[in-house]
Scaffold this active site. Structure first.
Site, PDB file in Angstrom:
ATOM      1  N   GLU A  83       0.525  -1.032   0.013  1.00 42.09           N
ATOM      2  CA  GLU A  83       0.099   0.152   0.228  1.00 42.09           C
ATOM      3  C   GLU A  83       0.817   1.149  -0.204  1.00 42.09           C
ATOM      4  O   GLU A  83       0.459   1.916  -1.092  1.00 42.09           O
ATOM      5  CB  GLU A  83      -1.080  -0.091   1.165  1.00 42.09           C
ATOM      6  CG  GLU A  83      -2.371  -0.695   1.313  1.00 42.09           C
ATOM      7  CD  GLU A  83      -2.900  -0.858   0.016  1.00 42.09           C
ATOM      8  OE1 GLU A  83      -3.022   0.374  -0.394  1.00 42.09           O
ATOM      9  OE2 GLU A  83      -3.960  -0.798  -0.683  1.00 42.09           O
ATOM     10  N   CYS A 119     -12.725   2.196 -15.609  1.00 41.24           N
ATOM     11  CA  CYS A 119     -13.334   3.309 -15.834  1.00 41.24           C
ATOM     12  C   CYS A 119     -12.356   4.643 -15.160  1.00 41.24           C
ATOM     13  O   CYS A 119     -11.636   5.106 -14.669  1.00 41.24           O
ATOM     14  CB  CYS A 119     -13.786   3.646 -14.550  1.00 41.24           C
ATOM     15  SG  CYS A 119     -15.219   4.937 -14.182  1.00 41.24           S
ATOM     16  N   CYS A 162     -17.415   1.720 -20.461  1.00 44.07           N
ATOM     17  CA  CYS A 162     -18.768   1.692 -20.109  1.00 44.07           C
ATOM     18  C   CYS A 162     -19.639   0.438 -20.021  1.00 44.07           C
ATOM     19  O   CYS A 162     -20.497  -0.281 -19.335  1.00 44.07           O
ATOM     20  CB  CYS A 162     -19.220   2.229 -19.950  1.00 44.07           C
ATOM     21  SG  CYS A 162     -19.341   4.291 -19.357  1.00 44.07           S
ATOM     22  N   CYS A 208     -18.443  -1.789 -17.543  1.00 47.39           N
ATOM     23  CA  CYS A 208     -17.957  -2.026 -16.132  1.00 47.39           C
ATOM     24  C   CYS A 208     -19.207  -2.875 -15.712  1.00 47.39           C
ATOM     25  O   CYS A 208     -20.875  -2.802 -16.030  1.00 47.39           O
ATOM     26  CB  CYS A 208     -18.696  -1.272 -16.263  1.00 47.39           C
ATOM     27  SG  CYS A 208     -18.767  -0.565 -14.406  1.00 47.39           S
ATOM     28  N   CYS A 234     -24.270   3.310 -13.190  1.00 49.24           N
ATOM     29  CA  CYS A 234     -24.332   4.429 -13.121  1.00 49.24           C
ATOM     30  C   CYS A 234     -24.870   5.798 -13.063  1.00 49.24           C
ATOM     31  O   CYS A 234     -26.144   5.901 -14.830  1.00 49.24           O
ATOM     32  CB  CYS A 234     -22.690   4.836 -13.948  1.00 49.24           C
ATOM     33  SG  CYS A 234     -21.951   5.073 -13.552  1.00 49.24           S
TER      34      CYS A 234
END
Ligand code: SF4
Length: 317
Positions: free
Chosen positions: A35, A181, A188, A191, A197
């Protein structure tokens, strides 16, 4: 929401980057390290050059905490944003094991809200969302948010998180943001969030892009040379603290020789360094190093560029 979670989970099983080494472990230290490394650096760079060598050198949080900072910075060399390495080292010196509680994680040096959530969910399977840049963009588009506050985004993220499988859900969200995205031309039609959305028809409007003006800073750098060795000092200020570097000065010395310019782009400013060399007849600085010795020191990208310029000039003499 169940249907959306199922679509996200199915998409992740089919297209997600499940093989990434920090996704096949639940070791909190490994996850925390990934991370931190990934905060400002691309997956490819972390994977190919930094993650494994770092873990080989410091296999546990305890081993990292016991290591000298110089060694940690050397392993971080080239990754930039050295505060990340210093904070990792500080955290490792404070705890042998990372806590699972978000509030406890937030008390550790350099651990912000997103990193705390990431460690909590990926290492301890806590049903909480993560909020890196890709996820933020998805949330903005899902709800047509142009300039949301952090509070709004976290509230939205908490509403959407899949509490039954937060690990895969969060990894999927990051992958959807990175591969579908995208800032320009989102895909899209592929997705798994397409059904819910609200922003898909005009997706690039969300979020509003802020125009950034990057200032330029100028610096004079002098390389002091004595007996063919170069002077470097360990930096003490917050910026690049602990790394070795060449000296900067307001005005170059009259007797110094100008050898060229080096530029470097940081996130918040562009640095232009004018480089001078000054040959000394007696040692006036604290430490001098041969080129081979410098290779063993942790130096910043900009000092690396200065060294390269110097080496090219020397070889042309
Ligand atoms: S449907 Fe399009 S805009 Fe909406 S989250 Fe998916 S890729 Fe992004």
């Amino acid at each position: 929401m169940k249907k959306t979670h199922k679509s996200i989970q199915n998409w992740y099983k089919a297209h997600g980057r499940q093989e990434l080494p920090w996704r096949t472990t639940n070791d909190p230290y490994h996850i925390y390290l990934s991370e931190v490394m990934l905060q400002q650096t691309q997956v490819k760079t972390v994977l190919e050059r930094y993650y494994f060598p770092f873990l080989k050198k410091f296999p546990t949080l305890k081993a990292l905490g016991k290591a000298p900072l110089d060694e940690v910075l050397k392993m971080w060399e080239g990754l930039g944003y050295y505060n990340r390495a210093r904070n990792l080292h500080k955290t490792a010196g404070m705890v042998d094991k990372l806590p699972s509680d978000i509030d406890e994680l937030l008390k550790l040096p350099g651990i912000g809200k997103n990193t705390a959530h990431a460690v909590a969910t990926f290492a301890f399977n806590k049903p909480v969302p993560v909020m890196e840049a890709n996820v933020k963009r998805i949330l903005c588009r899902l709800h047509q948010l142009k300039t949301p506050t952090d509070k709004e985004l976290w509230k939205t993220a908490y509403r959407l998180v899949d509490k039954e499988d937060p690990f895969n859900y969060n990894q999927a969200m990051m992958d959807i943001g990175a591969t579908l995205c995208t800032p320009k031309n989102p895909l899209c039609e592929l997705c798994p969030l397409c059904d819910i959305c609200q922003g898909k028809d005009e997706s690039t409007l969300y979020p509003t892009k802020k125009k950034r003006i990057i200032p330029t800073r100028e610096q004079n750098i002098t390389i002091y040379i004595y007996n063919d060795k170069l002077s470097l000092a360990q930096r003490e200020g917050r910026f690049l603290h602990g790394l070795w570097g060449f000296a900067s000065s307001e005005v170059p010395l009259c007797a110094s020789e100008y050898i060229g310019e080096v530029t470097h782009a940081y996130t918040h400013f562009k640095l232009i360094c004018k480089i001078y060399v000054s040959y000394e007849t007696e040692p006036m600085q604290e430490s001098y190093f041969s080129l081979d010795e410098i290779k063993k020191l942790a130096i910043s990208k900009v000092d690396e560029k200065i060294l390269k310029l110097y080496s090219s000039r020397v070889s042309n003499i």
